[in-house]
Design a protein around this motif. Structure first.
Motif, PDB file in Angstrom:
ATOM      1  N   LEU A  13      -0.743  13.118  -3.135  1.00 49.04           N
ATOM      2  CA  LEU A  13      -0.687  13.572  -1.752  1.00 49.04           C
ATOM      3  C   LEU A  13       0.739  13.699  -1.256  1.00 49.04           C
ATOM      4  CD1 LEU A  13      -3.547  11.476  -0.127  1.00 49.04           C
ATOM      5  CD2 LEU A  13      -3.614  13.834  -0.916  1.00 49.04           C
ATOM      6  N   LEU A  14       0.928  14.595  -0.318  1.00 52.82           N
ATOM      7  CA  LEU A  14       2.228  14.779   0.317  1.00 52.82           C
ATOM      8  C   LEU A  14       2.601  13.532   1.112  1.00 52.82           C
ATOM      9  CD1 LEU A  14       3.691  17.498   0.098  1.00 52.82           C
ATOM     10  CD2 LEU A  14       3.123  17.881   2.489  1.00 52.82           C
ATOM     11  N   ASP A  44      -3.345   3.930  -2.105  1.00 52.17           N
ATOM     12  CA  ASP A  44      -3.662   2.994  -3.173  1.00 52.17           C
ATOM     13  C   ASP A  44      -3.055   1.643  -2.841  1.00 52.17           C
ATOM     14  OD1 ASP A  44      -4.992   4.763  -4.960  1.00 52.17           O
ATOM     15  OD2 ASP A  44      -3.061   5.508  -5.675  1.00 52.17           O
ATOM     16  N   VAL A  45      -3.787   0.565  -3.107  1.00 50.52           N
ATOM     17  CA  VAL A  45      -3.222  -0.784  -3.036  1.00 50.52           C
ATOM     18  C   VAL A  45      -2.474  -0.974  -4.346  1.00 50.52           C
ATOM     19  CG1 VAL A  45      -3.715  -3.238  -2.896  1.00 50.52           C
ATOM     20  CG2 VAL A  45      -5.083  -1.614  -1.564  1.00 50.52           C
ATOM     21  N   VAL A  46      -1.163  -1.117  -4.277  1.00 48.32           N
ATOM     22  CA  VAL A  46      -0.369  -1.188  -5.503  1.00 48.32           C
ATOM     23  C   VAL A  46       0.074  -2.615  -5.840  1.00 48.32           C
ATOM     24  CG1 VAL A  46       0.429   1.184  -5.368  1.00 48.32           C
ATOM     25  CG2 VAL A  46       1.767  -0.604  -4.273  1.00 48.32           C
ATOM     26  N   GLY A  47      -0.159  -3.541  -4.928  1.00 46.33           N
ATOM     27  CA  GLY A  47       0.228  -4.905  -5.233  1.00 46.33           C
ATOM     28  C   GLY A  47      -0.396  -5.907  -4.276  1.00 46.33           C
ATOM     29  N   VAL A  48      -0.855  -7.014  -4.838  1.00 52.61           N
ATOM     30  CA  VAL A  48      -1.318  -8.173  -4.053  1.00 52.61           C
ATOM     31  C   VAL A  48      -0.751  -9.381  -4.779  1.00 52.61           C
ATOM     32  CG1 VAL A  48      -3.292  -9.493  -3.233  1.00 52.61           C
ATOM     33  CG2 VAL A  48      -3.453  -6.998  -3.364  1.00 52.61           C
ATOM     34  N   GLU A  49       0.216 -10.046  -4.137  1.00 63.29           N
ATOM     35  CA  GLU A  49       0.871 -11.164  -4.820  1.00 63.29           C
ATOM     36  C   GLU A  49       1.174 -12.292  -3.851  1.00 63.29           C
ATOM     37  OE1 GLU A  49       4.729 -10.251  -6.405  1.00 63.29           O
ATOM     38  OE2 GLU A  49       5.221  -9.000  -4.700  1.00 63.29           O
ATOM     39  N   LEU A  80      -6.964  -2.855   4.993  1.00 60.31           N
ATOM     40  CA  LEU A  80      -5.536  -2.552   5.094  1.00 60.31           C
ATOM     41  C   LEU A  80      -5.152  -1.188   4.533  1.00 60.31           C
ATOM     42  CD1 LEU A  80      -4.078  -6.048   4.130  1.00 60.31           C
ATOM     43  CD2 LEU A  80      -4.649  -5.149   6.401  1.00 60.31           C
ATOM     44  N   SER A  81      -6.017  -0.601   3.727  1.00 60.32           N
ATOM     45  CA  SER A  81      -5.705   0.698   3.137  1.00 60.32           C
ATOM     46  C   SER A  81      -6.842   1.682   3.390  1.00 60.32           C
ATOM     47  CB  SER A  81      -5.473   0.567   1.629  1.00 60.32           C
ATOM     48  OG  SER A  81      -6.682   0.187   0.984  1.00 60.32           O
ATOM     49  N   VAL A 130       0.856  -1.182   0.000  1.00 63.66           N
ATOM     50  CA  VAL A 130       0.000   0.000   0.000  1.00 63.66           C
ATOM     51  C   VAL A 130       0.893   1.232   0.000  1.00 63.66           C
ATOM     52  CG1 VAL A 130      -1.761   1.270   1.306  1.00 63.66           C
ATOM     53  CG2 VAL A 130      -1.797  -1.232   1.291  1.00 63.66           C
ATOM     54  N   MET A 131       0.566   2.189  -0.870  1.00 58.36           N
ATOM     55  CA  MET A 131       1.347   3.430  -0.971  1.00 58.36           C
ATOM     56  C   MET A 131       0.420   4.629  -0.872  1.00 58.36           C
ATOM     57  SD  MET A 131       4.542   2.635  -1.374  1.00 58.36           S
ATOM     58  CE  MET A 131       5.266   4.153  -1.957  1.00 58.36           C
ATOM     59  N   PRO A 132       0.958   5.765  -0.384  1.00 61.60           N
ATOM     60  CA  PRO A 132       0.144   6.983  -0.409  1.00 61.60           C
ATOM     61  C   PRO A 132      -0.186   7.343  -1.856  1.00 61.60           C
ATOM     62  CG  PRO A 132       2.203   7.339   0.784  1.00 61.60           C
ATOM     63  CD  PRO A 132       2.283   5.990   0.153  1.00 61.60           C
TER      64      PRO A 132
END
Length: 82
Positions: free
Chosen positions: A14-15, A74-79, A67-68, A8-10
């Protein structure tokens, strides 16, 4: 046991105060190769049994809903990692 990793990433617009602090620290240490840093979160979900489409869909749902924070992340990966 297999593990599902959720990253998960901002949101990009956003700052990221933590990332900005690390960028400044790198500069003060003389590390000039990196122009910015973004800091996110990593979750590891251990699975009892086999990872199938249903389990992966459940992990994606958990990533989006628990989780986010959809407003700022943003959820950037699920692996799956073995």
């Amino acid at each position: 046991m297999p593990t599902i990793v959720v990253d998960v990433m901002p949101k990009a617009e956003l700052l990221d105060p933590q990332g900005k602090a690390v960028t400044g620290a790198l500069s003060r240490l003389g590390v000039e190769a990196f122009s910015s840093v973004r800091i996110g979160k990593r979750f590891e979900l251990t699975v009892d049994g086999e990872v199938n489409d249903e389990v992966l869909a459940a992990a994606r749902k958990v990533a989006d809903e628990i989780l986010s924070n959809a407003v700022i992340e943003d959820v950037v990966g699920v692996e799956v990692v073995e």
